[in-house]
Motif scaffolding. Sequence first.
Motif, mmCIF file in Angstrom:
data_model
loop_
_atom_site.group_PDB
_atom_site.id
_atom_site.type_symbol
_atom_site.label_atom_id
_atom_site.label_comp_id
_atom_site.label_asym_id
_atom_site.label_seq_id
_atom_site.Cartn_x
_atom_site.Cartn_y
_atom_site.Cartn_z
ATOM 1 N N ALA A 233 6.090 -3.833 -0.514
ATOM 2 C CA ALA A 233 7.534 -4.443 -0.679
ATOM 3 C C ALA A 233 7.569 -6.063 -0.297
ATOM 4 C CB ALA A 233 8.558 -3.652 0.136
ATOM 5 N N GLY A 234 6.195 -6.328 0.239
ATOM 6 C CA GLY A 234 5.964 -7.633 0.587
ATOM 7 C C GLY A 234 6.592 -8.181 1.745
ATOM 8 N N ARG A 235 6.877 -7.036 2.510
ATOM 9 C CA ARG A 235 7.178 -7.323 4.028
ATOM 10 C C ARG A 235 6.040 -7.452 5.146
ATOM 11 N NH1 ARG A 235 10.944 -8.439 1.021
ATOM 12 N NH2 ARG A 235 13.260 -7.633 0.981
ATOM 13 N N ILE A 236 6.274 -7.719 6.168
ATOM 14 C CA ILE A 236 5.222 -7.962 7.322
ATOM 15 C C ILE A 236 5.228 -6.827 8.517
ATOM 16 C CG2 ILE A 236 4.515 -9.253 8.980
ATOM 17 C CD1 ILE A 236 5.883 -11.690 7.827
ATOM 18 N N PRO A 237 4.153 -5.919 8.327
ATOM 19 C CA PRO A 237 4.054 -4.979 9.137
ATOM 20 C C PRO A 237 3.764 -5.352 10.464
ATOM 21 C CG PRO A 237 2.371 -4.769 7.366
ATOM 22 C CD PRO A 237 2.921 -6.118 7.385
ATOM 23 N N VAL A 238 4.725 -4.530 11.595
ATOM 24 C CA VAL A 238 4.302 -4.682 12.885
ATOM 25 C C VAL A 238 3.562 -3.499 13.425
ATOM 26 C CG1 VAL A 238 5.150 -5.046 14.927
ATOM 27 C CG2 VAL A 238 6.297 -6.186 13.140
ATOM 28 N N ILE A 239 2.541 -3.216 13.864
ATOM 29 C CA ILE A 239 1.773 -2.189 14.250
ATOM 30 C C ILE A 239 1.209 -2.157 15.580
ATOM 31 C CG2 ILE A 239 -0.439 -1.029 13.292
ATOM 32 C CD1 ILE A 239 -0.471 -3.276 11.198
ATOM 33 N N PRO A 240 1.657 -1.091 16.327
ATOM 34 C CA PRO A 240 1.405 -0.898 17.814
ATOM 35 C C PRO A 240 -0.116 -0.648 17.489
ATOM 36 C CG PRO A 240 3.345 0.399 16.865
ATOM 37 C CD PRO A 240 2.836 -0.196 15.904
ATOM 38 N N ASN A 241 -0.816 -0.974 18.327
ATOM 39 C CA ASN A 241 -2.196 -0.779 18.433
ATOM 40 C C ASN A 241 -2.716 0.316 19.094
ATOM 41 O OD1 ASN A 241 -5.123 -1.329 18.573
ATOM 42 N ND2 ASN A 241 -5.137 -2.823 20.138
ATOM 43 N N SER A 242 -3.030 1.216 18.023
ATOM 44 C CA SER A 242 -3.546 2.627 18.370
ATOM 45 C C SER A 242 -5.047 2.797 17.733
ATOM 46 C CB SER A 242 -2.602 3.793 17.584
ATOM 47 O OG SER A 242 -2.487 3.481 16.443
ATOM 48 N N GLY A 243 -5.803 1.964 17.333
ATOM 49 C CA GLY A 243 -6.951 1.877 16.862
ATOM 50 C C GLY A 243 -6.989 2.220 15.544
ATOM 51 N N ILE A 244 -5.894 2.166 14.798
ATOM 52 C CA ILE A 244 -6.016 2.204 13.285
ATOM 53 C C ILE A 244 -6.841 1.400 12.570
ATOM 54 C CG2 ILE A 244 -4.512 1.989 11.007
ATOM 55 C CD1 ILE A 244 -2.109 2.620 12.785
ATOM 56 N N ILE A 245 -7.672 2.045 11.661
ATOM 57 C CA ILE A 245 -8.981 1.437 10.860
ATOM 58 C C ILE A 245 -8.046 1.437 9.478
ATOM 59 C CG2 ILE A 245 -10.937 1.618 9.828
ATOM 60 C CD1 ILE A 245 -11.790 3.021 12.326
ATOM 61 N N PHE A 246 -7.999 0.400 8.994
ATOM 62 C CA PHE A 246 -7.569 -0.052 7.495
ATOM 63 C C PHE A 246 -8.733 0.218 6.318
ATOM 64 C CE2 PHE A 246 -4.839 -2.391 10.659
ATOM 65 C CZ PHE A 246 -3.738 -1.701 10.396
ATOM 66 N N PRO A 247 -8.211 0.398 5.290
ATOM 67 C CA PRO A 247 -9.198 0.586 4.171
ATOM 68 C C PRO A 247 -9.953 -0.645 3.902
ATOM 69 C CG PRO A 247 -7.115 1.436 3.458
ATOM 70 C CD PRO A 247 -6.771 0.864 4.730
ATOM 71 N N LYS A 248 -10.959 -0.616 3.412
ATOM 72 C CA LYS A 248 -12.015 -1.753 3.047
ATOM 73 C C LYS A 248 -11.426 -2.511 1.932
ATOM 74 C CE LYS A 248 -15.420 -1.464 6.066
ATOM 75 N NZ LYS A 248 -16.699 -0.795 5.738
ATOM 76 N N LEU A 249 -11.730 -3.789 1.623
ATOM 77 C CA LEU A 249 -11.424 -4.483 0.540
ATOM 78 C C LEU A 249 -12.665 -4.948 -0.045
ATOM 79 C CD1 LEU A 249 -8.385 -6.421 1.978
ATOM 80 C CD2 LEU A 249 -8.299 -5.123 -0.148
ATOM 81 N N PRO A 250 -12.536 -5.412 -1.270
ATOM 82 C CA PRO A 250 -13.908 -6.010 -1.843
ATOM 83 C C PRO A 250 -14.298 -7.076 -1.091
ATOM 84 C CG PRO A 250 -12.234 -5.205 -3.414
ATOM 85 C CD PRO A 250 -11.481 -5.217 -2.370
ATOM 86 N N GLN A 251 -15.650 -7.540 -1.072
ATOM 87 C CA GLN A 251 -16.147 -8.613 -0.499
ATOM 88 C C GLN A 251 -15.422 -9.811 -1.074
ATOM 89 O OE1 GLN A 251 -20.472 -8.873 -1.015
ATOM 90 N NE2 GLN A 251 -20.594 -10.515 0.754
ATOM 91 N N GLY A 252 -14.982 -10.967 -0.077
ATOM 92 C CA GLY A 252 -14.450 -11.963 -0.325
ATOM 93 C C GLY A 252 -12.898 -12.012 -0.545
ATOM 94 N N ILE A 253 -12.181 -10.813 -0.278
ATOM 95 C CA ILE A 253 -10.952 -10.686 -0.234
ATOM 96 C C ILE A 253 -10.337 -10.604 1.193
ATOM 97 C CG2 ILE A 253 -8.935 -9.303 -1.068
ATOM 98 C CD1 ILE A 253 -10.343 -10.983 -3.394
ATOM 99 N N ASN A 254 -9.491 -11.271 1.697
ATOM 100 C CA ASN A 254 -9.143 -11.421 3.082
ATOM 101 C C ASN A 254 -7.877 -10.169 3.031
ATOM 102 O OD1 ASN A 254 -10.709 -13.216 4.164
ATOM 103 N ND2 ASN A 254 -9.467 -14.993 3.425
ATOM 104 N N GLY A 255 -7.691 -9.729 4.248
ATOM 105 C CA GLY A 255 -6.684 -8.806 4.454
ATOM 106 C C GLY A 255 -5.228 -9.288 4.448
ATOM 107 N N PRO A 256 -4.258 -8.645 4.547
ATOM 108 C CA PRO A 256 -2.807 -8.922 4.794
ATOM 109 C C PRO A 256 -2.538 -9.480 5.794
ATOM 110 C CG PRO A 256 -3.081 -6.425 4.770
ATOM 111 C CD PRO A 256 -4.406 -7.011 4.425
#
Length: 323
Positions: A233-256
Amino acid sequence: MNIYLQSISDELPKLELLDGKSRFNEMSTVELIDKFLVDELSLADAILISHDAIHFGNNSKYMDQLREYAKTKPVILFDCGDIPQEITIKNVFSLRNSYRPYSKKYNNLTIPYNVKPINNMIFRSYSKNPVASFVGYIPKLISRRLIPRSFSHFWHPVKNNGALIRFFTHRNLVRLNDFIFVKRNHYGGAKSLIINIEEFQREYIESFEKSDFVLCPRGDANQSARYFETLSAGRIPVIPNSGIIFPKLPQGINGPENIIIRTSSSNLKSTLNKFWNKLDSERYYAIQKRNKEIFDNYWNYRSYMTWIFGLSFNEFKNLCESE
């Protein structure tokens, strides 16, 4: 890579990748790996097990079969239950949505949930006061939720408990001036319990339309389907730190653009305001656009499956080993 599809038992349910059924999305994904499949094991780079590990991980007979397969070729399996099976067999690689805070990461790769994108959402304009929201279930802090999950690992009594995380972060969010909260009486994924699904979905989508920040806490799994919906939706996630691991992105692509908060943080208002006050209209528009593009191009389930199975096996293996 070339994939040989291997069934352990005809009695076990098929992968959602193969039958198109998902907890969060009814869109078919059957055709995604067709072009990677081969009919002969000798032509394959790896074996793909056609069932999720949640259906066979506790069965010794099926696990013995898995060990035999792994002696012939590398094996790829999905381990996407809320409580992963934590399979640690040599030459077996697991695709997972989530990890418990103490899980071993070797030979595992994080994949996104197969969620239905929230498309056609108009980007919000920058204003003086941001709006945050959460529409969902806040579990009751009863003993059957607190004791087994909090103390299943001594060092992570809060991070390992989705009920505690939701309770603490909701308690802090309600202190915000502009906070939209719609309480559910049960977990939204339990579709059989929902009486008016259309009304629930309408409220959920409306909360995104009115929000700049969306709270995305973990549930029973240490991951959040809402997180990927928020990006779509293009919104900004607020994430409580529980040690979530996010999917990898191709090399050179920065995360959201995410905001990671301490679970017990009492200064959430100042954290969000500090982030917000650094923005302007141009910067805020760019963040919304980037978050949506990351989902659409990379973390959409269809895009991600096509990417990882389109890698050579060595490239895939290197992604898993660096997890």
